[in-house]
Scaffold this motif. Structure first.
Motif, short mmCIF file in Angstrom:
data_model
loop_
_atom_site.label_atom_id
_atom_site.label_comp_id
_atom_site.label_asym_id
_atom_site.label_seq_id
_atom_site.Cartn_x
_atom_site.Cartn_y
_atom_site.Cartn_z
N UNK A 122 -2.66 0.03 11.60
CA UNK A 122 -3.28 0.70 11.23
C UNK A 122 -2.67 0.93 9.25
N UNK A 123 -0.93 0.71 9.71
CA UNK A 123 -0.56 -0.22 7.83
C UNK A 123 -1.13 -1.37 7.20
N UNK A 124 -1.47 -2.29 8.54
CA UNK A 124 -1.81 -3.55 7.46
C UNK A 124 -2.96 -3.77 7.48
N UNK A 125 -3.93 -2.78 8.20
CA UNK A 125 -4.91 -3.03 7.28
C UNK A 125 -5.23 -2.02 5.62
N UNK A 126 -4.43 -1.00 5.94
CA UNK A 126 -4.75 0.03 4.64
C UNK A 126 -3.53 -1.04 3.56
N UNK A 127 -2.73 -1.78 3.74
CA UNK A 127 -2.52 -3.15 3.20
C UNK A 127 -3.42 -3.93 2.69
N UNK A 128 -4.16 -4.76 3.65
CA UNK A 128 -5.09 -5.76 3.29
C UNK A 128 -6.30 -4.72 2.31
N UNK A 129 -6.87 -3.93 2.59
CA UNK A 129 -7.67 -2.69 1.51
C UNK A 129 -7.29 -3.71 0.22
N UNK A 138 -9.51 -18.59 1.89
CA UNK A 138 -9.50 -18.07 2.75
C UNK A 138 -9.35 -17.22 3.27
N UNK A 139 -9.03 -16.91 2.51
CA UNK A 139 -8.51 -15.09 2.43
C UNK A 139 -10.63 -14.17 2.70
N UNK A 140 -11.41 -14.93 1.45
CA UNK A 140 -12.32 -13.87 1.02
C UNK A 140 -13.26 -14.17 1.91
N UNK A 141 -12.81 -16.01 2.82
CA UNK A 141 -13.70 -15.77 4.59
C UNK A 141 -13.34 -15.28 5.16
N UNK A 142 -12.44 -14.84 5.69
CA UNK A 142 -11.78 -13.79 6.66
C UNK A 142 -11.95 -12.69 5.95
N UNK A 143 -12.03 -12.16 5.33
CA UNK A 143 -12.40 -10.39 4.95
C UNK A 143 -14.10 -10.42 5.63
N UNK A 161 -5.50 -11.45 7.33
CA UNK A 161 -5.72 -11.65 6.00
C UNK A 161 -5.42 -11.48 4.76
N UNK A 162 -3.24 -10.90 5.37
CA UNK A 162 -2.81 -10.28 4.47
C UNK A 162 -1.99 -12.33 4.34
N UNK A 245 4.57 -16.52 -6.56
CA UNK A 245 3.52 -15.76 -5.35
C UNK A 245 3.62 -13.93 -4.95
N UNK A 246 4.88 -14.11 -5.21
CA UNK A 246 5.24 -12.84 -5.23
C UNK A 246 3.94 -11.69 -5.98
N UNK A 247 4.09 -12.41 -7.07
CA UNK A 247 3.49 -11.34 -8.47
C UNK A 247 2.15 -11.36 -8.16
N UNK A 248 1.76 -12.58 -7.52
CA UNK A 248 0.19 -12.50 -7.14
C UNK A 248 0.14 -11.73 -5.95
N UNK A 249 0.86 -11.74 -5.27
CA UNK A 249 0.32 -11.33 -3.51
C UNK A 249 1.22 -9.43 -3.93
N UNK A 250 1.00 -8.62 -4.85
CA UNK A 250 2.12 -7.75 -4.89
C UNK A 250 1.62 -6.75 -4.96
N UNK A 251 -0.13 -6.79 -5.02
CA UNK A 251 -1.53 -5.46 -4.90
C UNK A 251 -1.36 -5.32 -3.10
N UNK A 252 -1.84 -6.04 -2.11
CA UNK A 252 -1.24 -4.74 -1.22
C UNK A 252 -0.16 -4.56 -0.38
N UNK A 253 0.89 -4.54 -1.57
CA UNK A 253 1.95 -4.11 -0.93
C UNK A 253 2.43 -2.76 -1.68
N UNK A 254 2.01 -2.74 -2.76
CA UNK A 254 1.61 -1.74 -3.93
C UNK A 254 1.08 -0.59 -3.51
N UNK A 255 0.08 -1.11 -2.95
CA UNK A 255 -0.91 -0.06 -2.37
C UNK A 255 -0.64 0.45 -1.13
#
Length: 289
Positions: A122-129, A138-143, A161-162, A245-255
């Protein structure tokens, strides 16, 4: 949505065990068995088909671009020919069966049926939102793939996804830093946290001459010293790459928020440790030599 402030590096620390959980199937005999049943038997063909299947029956150029650190002529030996052996949809189904068998073997039925596994999913899916599709093939295809019903497979799907979301962003940063695919590997290996040269040469299609040429290019840039170790400038470049890389990947974890990230990190770390203890990865996979 939670907006709790994250601690520095919280997203990166969460990513590491998620990435490990995702990667277990690449080294699993279950994957070879499932793919072999489809007629895909060469280890490199298994790897390319497994990870690229979400993209559809693409050619070698697309796979080389998306994977970044494989020699193109190795990719072209197996792609697109592998799609004449098995359809991408069949490969994806075989991969999920292999993941199921792998996680059952490494973690055990009790862990798969646990409340902690359902919570991690549940937590990982919520982050991936909050993952973004733009410039992330690769992310978009798996999404586009459906979320599996079983909690352990849903968790693995979300981890994938993450992982691919961060990975796609990481490749953009490496390109901006002027590191080609092999140079990126060489500098990562020099940190002691990447694959050993033996594993790189065995799996990525590069020769020792290719490796040595990349080392020389990096020396000329002042990133490696005469012993093949990162210089101060090389260490700084790798740190800059990871921070961007952290900066570009921040949104899922902020969410997900600070509390959710901390909990997902703890759960994922426990599962990753269990998998590693059960022999998920070769002992000589990581290191400088």
């Amino acid at each position: 949505m939670t907006t709790s402030a994250l601690e520095p590096l919280a997203g990166r620390r969460c990513h590491h065990p998620l990435n490990s959980l995702h990667a277990t199937h690449y080294f699993s005999p279950d994957l070879g068995r499932e793919m072999g049943a489809l007629g895909i038997t060469h280890p490199r063909a298994v790897n390319f088909a497994t990870r690229a299947a979400a993209l559809g029956p693409v050619g070698a150029g697309a796979v080389t671009a998306a994977f970044y650190n494989y020699r193109h002529d190795l990719v072209a030996r197996h792609v697109p020919a592998v799609w004449s052996v098995a359809d991408p949809a069949d490969v994806l189904a075989a991969r999920l069966r292999a993941v199921d068998a792998t996680l059952r073997r490494l973690l055990g039925e009790e862990a798969l049926d646990s409340a902690e596994m359902a919570e991690a999913a549940g937590l990982a899916l919520r982050a991936a939102e909050a993952c973004a599709r733009g410039a992330r093939p690769l992310y978009s295809a798996h999404a586009d793939l459906p979320v599996p019903d079983e909690p352990h497979l849903a968790y693995w799907h979300a981890a994938t996804l993450l992982r691919e979301h961060r990975g796609d962003g990481h490749l953009a940063v490496l390109t901006s830093a002027g590191l080609d695919g092999l140079e990126a590997i060489v500098t990562h290996t020099s940190t002691g946290r990447g694959m050993t040269p033996t594993w790189v040469l065995a799996t990525r299609g590069w020769s020792e001459d290719d490796w040595n040429a990349a080392v020389e290019r990096l020396r000329e840039r002042g990133l490696l010293d005469g012993e093949g170790e990162l210089t101060g400038e090389g260490v700084a470049l790798r740190e800059d790459v990871e921070r961007e890389t952290d900066r570009l990947d921040l949104a899922p974890y902020e969410h997900l928020g600070a509390q959710g990230v901390a909990r997902l990190t703890a759960l994922s770390s426990a599962f990753a440790r269990s998998a590693a203890t059960a022999g998920a990865f070769p002992a000589d996979l990581i290191g400088k030599r």
